[in-house]
Motif scaffolding. Structure first.
Motif, short mmCIF file in Angstrom:
data_model
loop_
_atom_site.label_atom_id
_atom_site.label_comp_id
_atom_site.label_asym_id
_atom_site.label_seq_id
_atom_site.Cartn_x
_atom_site.Cartn_y
_atom_site.Cartn_z
N ALA A 31 38.68 56.00 37.56
CA ALA A 31 39.19 55.05 38.57
C ALA A 31 38.23 54.87 39.67
N GLN A 32 38.24 53.69 40.11
CA GLN A 32 37.50 53.28 41.43
C GLN A 32 38.42 53.39 42.68
N SER A 33 37.76 53.71 43.69
CA SER A 33 38.43 53.62 45.12
C SER A 33 37.40 53.32 46.11
N SER A 62 33.94 46.86 42.49
CA SER A 62 34.46 46.59 41.20
C SER A 62 33.42 47.05 40.01
N ASP A 63 34.09 47.22 38.77
CA ASP A 63 33.08 47.80 37.57
C ASP A 63 32.33 46.57 37.08
N PRO A 64 31.22 46.51 36.96
CA PRO A 64 30.55 45.43 36.50
C PRO A 64 30.82 45.18 34.90
N ARG A 65 31.33 46.13 34.24
CA ARG A 65 31.88 45.78 32.81
C ARG A 65 33.15 45.62 32.83
N GLY A 83 40.16 45.88 38.18
CA GLY A 83 39.65 44.44 38.85
C GLY A 83 38.78 44.67 40.14
N LEU A 84 39.15 44.27 41.23
CA LEU A 84 38.55 44.51 42.57
C LEU A 84 39.39 45.18 43.31
#
Lengths: 112, 115
Positions: B1-3, B94-97, B102-103
């Motif tokens: 997960a991104q943050s 965001s993840d380029p893939r 999402g954003l």
């Protein structure tokens, strides 16, 4: 000047009523996002679509929220039944993949 | 997960002074990075974005940002601010893939310009 159009801009409704928010994405964009903004939580992703197909709606309370894209020019977000805790500004955004998102002006929802 | 973490919720600056708004991100993959600005009762407007290439990105209204992969940062800068820059600023990743996130936005930094 292409822009994302959201209607209505403001909505006041009584608890228990159905609310429908509409979004017209920018022509040619293949990704549509729905975000909710509150003071406490900031910007939360509710759902998004790629080429009109729902890719993720894990951010939505499933029992009362639903998001659809009946065609390429219209995205809808429905709340049924609405509750006071749903009061927030709801943003629609569109873009090409994940390279950026263009936001609409938002729908300010107040549930009393 | 991104943050995304925006380290300052509020930054007061005098007019014509320089400003830096800090943003750090967390992601296990390569990223796209963005800065958005929100004026009162408005939607979010894109200031600049980093997709690839040069790590120094120039945007609208005289803003620029630098992508630092080793420090996982994407700080926003302006050499001289104006009263009209008073607004809320959001950093996003965001993840380029693609993917479920999402954003993802930070909590925002309120830039207050003092005369």
């Amino acid at each position: 000047d292409a822009r994302v159009t959201q209607t209505p801009r403001h909505k006041v409704t009584e608890m228990g009523q159905e609310v429908t928010m509409r979004c017209q994405p920018i022509l040619g964009h293949n990704t549509v996002f729905w975000y909710r903004q509150t003071m406490m939580q900031g910007l939360e992703l509710l759902a998004y679509f790629r080429n009109r197909a729902p890719l993720d709606d894990s951010g939505m309370p499933k029992d009362r929220f639903s998001a659809e894209m009946p065609d390429a020019t219209l995205a809808t977000l429905k709340i049924q039944p609405s509750e006071p805790r749903d009061s927030a500004v709801y943003f629609c955004a569109s873009g090409l993949g994940w390279t950026e998102a263009f936001f609409g002006q938002g729908t300010r929802l107040t549930v009393v | 997960a991104q943050s995304v973490t925006q380290l300052d919720s509020q930054v007061p600056v005098f007019e014509e002074a320089p400003v830096e708004l800090r943003c750090n991100y967390s992601s296990s993959v390569s990223v796209y990075l963005f800065w958005y600005v929100q004026y009162p009762n408005q939607g979010l407007q894109l200031l600049l974005k980093y997709l690839s290439g040069s790590t120094l990105v120039k945007g609208i209204n005289g803003f620029e940002a630098e992508f630092n992969k080793s420090q996982t940062s994407f700080h926003l800068r302006k050499p001289s601010v104006h009263i009209s820059d008073t607004a809320e600023y959001f950093c996003a990743v965001s993840d380029p893939r693609g993917g479920a996130d999402g954003l993802t936005f930070g909590k925002g930094t309120h830039l207050i310009i003092q005369p």
